[in-house]
Design a protein around this motif. Structure first.
Motif, PDB file in Angstrom:
ATOM      1  N   ALA A  26       0.864  -1.183   0.000  1.00  0.00           N
ATOM      2  CA  ALA A  26       0.000   0.000   0.000  1.00  0.00           C
ATOM      3  C   ALA A  26       0.896   1.227   0.000  1.00  0.00           C
ATOM      4  CB  ALA A  26      -0.937   0.016   1.211  1.00  0.00           C
ATOM      5  N   VAL A  27       0.655   2.118  -0.934  1.00  0.00           N
ATOM      6  CA  VAL A  27       1.480   3.314  -1.124  1.00  0.00           C
ATOM      7  C   VAL A  27       0.562   4.525  -1.071  1.00  0.00           C
ATOM      8  CG1 VAL A  27       3.009   4.555  -2.683  1.00  0.00           C
ATOM      9  CG2 VAL A  27       3.191   2.083  -2.492  1.00  0.00           C
ATOM     10  N   ALA A  28       0.966   5.525  -0.311  1.00  0.00           N
ATOM     11  CA  ALA A  28       0.230   6.791  -0.230  1.00  0.00           C
ATOM     12  C   ALA A  28       1.220   7.920  -0.454  1.00  0.00           C
ATOM     13  CB  ALA A  28      -0.465   6.943   1.126  1.00  0.00           C
ATOM     14  N   THR A  61       6.840  -8.892   1.970  1.00  0.00           N
ATOM     15  CA  THR A  61       8.256  -8.741   1.634  1.00  0.00           C
ATOM     16  C   THR A  61       8.635  -9.571   0.419  1.00  0.00           C
ATOM     17  OG1 THR A  61       8.669  -8.420   3.991  1.00  0.00           O
ATOM     18  CG2 THR A  61      10.574  -8.820   2.582  1.00  0.00           C
ATOM     19  N   GLY A  62       8.137 -10.799   0.339  1.00  0.00           N
ATOM     20  CA  GLY A  62       8.500 -11.653  -0.785  1.00  0.00           C
ATOM     21  C   GLY A  62       8.034 -11.105  -2.118  1.00  0.00           C
ATOM     22  N   THR A 111      12.733   1.028  -0.430  1.00  0.00           N
ATOM     23  CA  THR A 111      12.209   1.596   0.820  1.00  0.00           C
ATOM     24  C   THR A 111      11.044   0.773   1.350  1.00  0.00           C
ATOM     25  OG1 THR A 111      12.861   3.794   0.048  1.00  0.00           O
ATOM     26  CG2 THR A 111      11.318   3.694   1.878  1.00  0.00           C
ATOM     27  N   LEU A 112      10.188   0.288   0.452  1.00  0.00           N
ATOM     28  CA  LEU A 112       9.066  -0.542   0.888  1.00  0.00           C
ATOM     29  C   LEU A 112       9.542  -1.873   1.461  1.00  0.00           C
ATOM     30  CD1 LEU A 112       6.553   0.013  -2.074  1.00  0.00           C
ATOM     31  CD2 LEU A 112       6.532   1.099   0.165  1.00  0.00           C
ATOM     32  N   ARG A 151      12.867   3.589   8.140  1.00  0.00           N
ATOM     33  CA  ARG A 151      12.218   4.766   7.582  1.00  0.00           C
ATOM     34  C   ARG A 151      10.929   4.344   6.884  1.00  0.00           C
ATOM     35  NH1 ARG A 151      16.414   8.902   4.884  1.00  0.00           N
ATOM     36  NH2 ARG A 151      14.535  10.163   5.132  1.00  0.00           N
ATOM     37  N   THR A 152      10.119   5.312   6.530  1.00  0.00           N
ATOM     38  CA  THR A 152       8.846   5.025   5.879  1.00  0.00           C
ATOM     39  C   THR A 152       8.688   5.923   4.671  1.00  0.00           C
ATOM     40  OG1 THR A 152       6.438   5.052   6.146  1.00  0.00           O
ATOM     41  CG2 THR A 152       7.698   6.602   7.490  1.00  0.00           C
ATOM     42  N   HIS A 153       8.050   5.387   3.637  1.00  0.00           N
ATOM     43  CA  HIS A 153       7.804   6.183   2.428  1.00  0.00           C
ATOM     44  C   HIS A 153       6.657   7.157   2.626  1.00  0.00           C
ATOM     45  CE1 HIS A 153       4.347   3.533   1.815  1.00  0.00           C
ATOM     46  NE2 HIS A 153       3.922   4.405   0.926  1.00  0.00           N
ATOM     47  N   PHE A 154       5.840   6.946   3.665  1.00  0.00           N
ATOM     48  CA  PHE A 154       4.725   7.845   3.906  1.00  0.00           C
ATOM     49  C   PHE A 154       5.193   9.252   4.277  1.00  0.00           C
ATOM     50  CE2 PHE A 154       2.780   3.669   4.959  1.00  0.00           C
ATOM     51  CZ  PHE A 154       1.760   3.686   4.027  1.00  0.00           C
ATOM     52  N   ASP A 155       6.308   9.348   5.003  1.00  0.00           N
ATOM     53  CA  ASP A 155       6.797  10.623   5.501  1.00  0.00           C
ATOM     54  C   ASP A 155       8.320  10.611   5.424  1.00  0.00           C
ATOM     55  OD1 ASP A 155       7.263  13.020   6.722  1.00  0.00           O
ATOM     56  OD2 ASP A 155       6.144  12.580   8.555  1.00  0.00           O
TER      57      ASP A 155
END
Length: 731
Positions: free
Chosen positions: A453-455, A536-537, A560-561, A665-669
């Motif tokens: 899930a990407v935002a 992850t896989g 990053t994910l 770290r997170t891609h959300f922020d």
């Protein structure tokens, strides 16, 4: 004399017929066509009957301006009489010079009977009756000219003519059809009622680059379509392709990241079974389906659908532009250039013109992508109705105003969720969409597993794998829970399930704000998806496909994910490179790819899972709850201490990892930290490694008090004990 009188009445009758067509019947008596200026002599000639039809398609105005001689004739004919350069030009429409009485044949009989009195050209007779010249000049200056809107030397005066009728109001048994005052736009011929709205309307034209000169050029010549190129795929777009309100086939260049993510997802799924039946439910220009068919070849059978006929035609043109075969209604079209021998490996594309809900009810697919303009909740039930087992459904939602808590009432209407603006609002939006997808799948006796899930700034993308069966549906429904959020310290926790009603559910929060402060300090948000957001896989397989197809723009995000799914810092990337991208275990089931032939626990397409396998799936899900990444994240700037300089983000991640916590770290922020550390320990470690801003004086040099030092030392001692007990590796 009688014949001459009849000839003079003929043009008057024709113009009265034109005025009756332009003006509504309720106000036909009050509409007048003023006389043109003396300097425009050709305009006084009688208009032929063949030229009346094109004139009726212009803006609904009682007359057109004769004073714009500098503009082309086509643009001049589209100007309304309320648009003038000077006040004298507006007065010429009312004042008739002496000796030129024959040019006034287009005026009303009321004006002729008034003698020296003249009527206002921008007001009906009921609003302003004929008066003397000085009163009329004062009326034009005060009521029309002073409240005008200026643009490139022209003044758009307020108009009271029946060009913009207001909806009739029923008062008792009488119907009142009041005519409203309005402005006429010089660029797009629109009518705006308020002056402030007109100023904003003109400002939007200027921001989009739509000036008067551009409008004149566009009216004289038809612009040609532009050809863009993205990932070795040519696509023909319409003019104003990036403005949804001005084109049927919308193409957004900012969604390139979204298209590449979906392409890597489909490429990873194509390694499991071939061929795949894929659907792009909202094609627009067809760029996404074209990329699937051009780069994956015969491994996919692509269907591009759109309800708009112009979009369907544009999709077919783009297929021929990329030398792809087009199948419409199961018949191959032979139009366009014939395909050579080198393009024989390219797959066929079926183009359909149908409502997306109807198409997904009629046919079954292995991969469905939903990308409507706005929310996608109206199409989720149809998508899960006929999607095949172990298939994938990807959902792109662009209604970020409601998902990001800017329009909370819209989120409550579309998703049935209660949300507020928090520091983790992007992940909150992703979990809202996943919860809506999970409820739609459960209604069809299907479960889901979230692959990722990407935002981001412009969209929220959710990709799920479909698991058929009521047991999977029940397990999916259990993962939809409410969230308890403390509005004072930003602490959060998912509400525990239980049959008994708890007296104070806010006591479940790790913080003590509910006991130390009066009133209600926490609220319930949701319902939300409470389980993992990443697999992850599958993400590793997507990274392999991005490397294979040369998609460099998406590789950093996928990495990053991967680290976010395992909640590990990115410095340990070398440990992930040696892993096998082709092997993957999802839901207790080994997925076999084309390069891995040693795995025997592969589930064939379309077959149901046995009861033993479902039991193993449930057991594995219960044991893997602790290994999932922790939900939500903390923003390091949100919890900074006043008067202290925070450490760098990379160093702070090292400090948390040395303390024995999982961290990434997170891609959300970009300044967000995903960790399983409680907020109290998160703040204490941040306080410990922060330095004072002022170091000159003793009074300002050290901001921490004795109590804060004691708390920090106590928390540090407990953290060190936890690190020694867990035996974590320091780095």
């Amino acid at each position: 004399m009688e014949n001459m009188a009849e000839e003079e009445l003929l043009p008057l009758e024709k113009e009265e017929e034109v005025a009756q067509v332009r003006v509504p019947s309720s106000a036909a008596d009050s509409a007048r066509v003023p006389a043109p200026a003396p300097d425009s002599a050709p305009a006084s000639d009688p208009t032929p009957a063949s030229a009346l039809a094109p004139a009726l398609t212009l803006a609904q105005a009682p007359a057109l301006s004769p004073s714009l001689a500098s503009a082309p004739e086509e643009a001049e004919s589209k100007r309304h009489i309320s648009i003038q350069r000077q006040l004298a030009d507006l007065e010429k429409l009312a004042f008739i010079p002496e000796g030129d009485f024959e040019s006034t044949s287009s005026l009303n009989s009321d004006n002729l009977d008034a003698g020296n009195k003249q009527a206002c050209p921008l007001c009906p007779v009921e609003k302003f009756r004929a008066c003397n010249s000085h009163k009329l000049r004062r009326h034009l200056q005060n009521l029309h000219w002073k409240v005008s809107v200026e643009f490139e030397g022209y003044r758009m005066c307020i108009c009271h003519l029946p060009c913009r009728p207001v909806k009739p109001n029923v008062i008792g048994e009488q119907v009142s059809s009041k005519m409203g005052a309005h402005y006429h736009c010089i660029i797009c011929l629109a009518t705006i009622s308020r002056r402030t709205d007109m100023l904003g309307h003109i400002r939007r034209h200027v921001n989009k680059g739509e000036t008067k000169s551009r409008y004149i050029a566009a009216s004289t010549m038809k612009p040609s379509n532009e050809i863009l190129k993205e990932t070795d795929t040519d696509v023909q777009v319409c003019p104003n392709y990036s403005v949804p309100q001005k084109t049927d086939s919308y193409f957004n260049p900012k969604m390139k990241l979204n298209r590449q993510l979906i392409f890597c997802t489909l490429a990873a799924l194509a390694e499991e079974r071939k061929p795949l039946e894929c659907l792009d439910a909202f094609g627009a220009t067809g760029i996404m389906g074209l990329q699937w068919a051009k780069h994956l070849g015969n491994a996919v059978k692509v269907t591009i659908n759109d309800l708009n006929e112009n979009s369907v035609t544009l999709i077919q043109k783009n297929c021929y532009l990329n030398k792809l075969k087009v199948v419409v209604d199961s018949k191959e079209k032979e139009e366009g250039d014939p395909l050579g021998e080198e393009e024989e490996n390219l797959g066929n594309i079926q183009v359909t013109k149908m409502d997306a809900n109807v198409l997904m009810h009629l046919r079954s697919f292995d991969f469905i992508h939903l990308d409507p303009f706005g929310t996608s909740v109206n199409y989720l039930d149809s998508a899960f109705r006929n999607v095949r087992n172990l298939g994938i459904v990807s959902v792109t939602s662009t209604d970020i105003s409601s998902l990001y808590a800017k329009a909370q009432h819209v989120a409550r209407r579309h998703y049935g969720c209660n949300i507020v603006r928090t520091e983790y609002y992007k992940e909150l939006a992703a979990r809202i969409v996943v919860a809506a997808v999970a409820r739609a799948a459960a209604r069809c006796n299907k479960g889901i597993e979230v692959l990722f899930a990407v935002a981001l700034e412009h969209f929220v993308l959710v990709v799920v794998r479909v698991l058929r069966g009521p047991t999977s549906a029940d397990e999916t429904a259990k993962k939809i829970q409410y969230l308890i959020h403390c509005q004072w310290c930003e602490e959060r926790i998912f509400q525990k399930d239980g049959n008994m009603v708890e007296e104070n559910p806010y006591r479940q929060l790790p913080c003590n704000c509910h006991g130390s402060m009066p009133g209600k300090t926490a609220i319930e948000l949701g319902p939300l998806w409470s389980s993992s957001l990443f697999n992850t896989g599958f993400l590793k397989r997507m990274l392999f496909e991005s490397l294979h197809h040369g998609l460099d723009d998406i590789q950093a995000l996928i990495k990053t994910l991967i680290f976010e799914s395992e909640c590990t810092p990115q410095s340990q990337f070398s440990a992930h490179v040696t892993s096998n991208f082709n092997k993957q275990e999802e839901n207790g089931v080994f997925i076999k790819t084309t390069d891995d032939t040693t795995v025997d626990n592969y589930i064939a397409q379309g077959k149901r899972k046995s009861n033993e396998m479902i039991t193993n799936l449930v057991k594995k899900q219960k044991t893997d709850v602790n290994t999932e990444h922790p939900p939500f994240y903390y923003n390091i700037h949100r919890h900074s201490i006043k008067g202290m300089n925070m450490p760098k983000l990379k160093k702070f991640l090292c400090y948390l990892s040395q303390a024995g916590f999982r961290v990434s770290r997170t891609h959300f922020d970009p300044m967000g930290v995903r960790t399983d550390a409680p907020l109290m320990q998160f703040k204490s470690i941040l306080l410990k490694y922060s330095t004072p801003t002022y170091t000159g004086g003793q009074s300002e040099g050290h901001v921490q008090s004795a109590s804060e030092d004691t708390v920090a030392d106590r928390v540090d001692t407990s953290v060190n004990d936890k690190a020694e007990a867990s035996g974590c590796r320091r780095w």
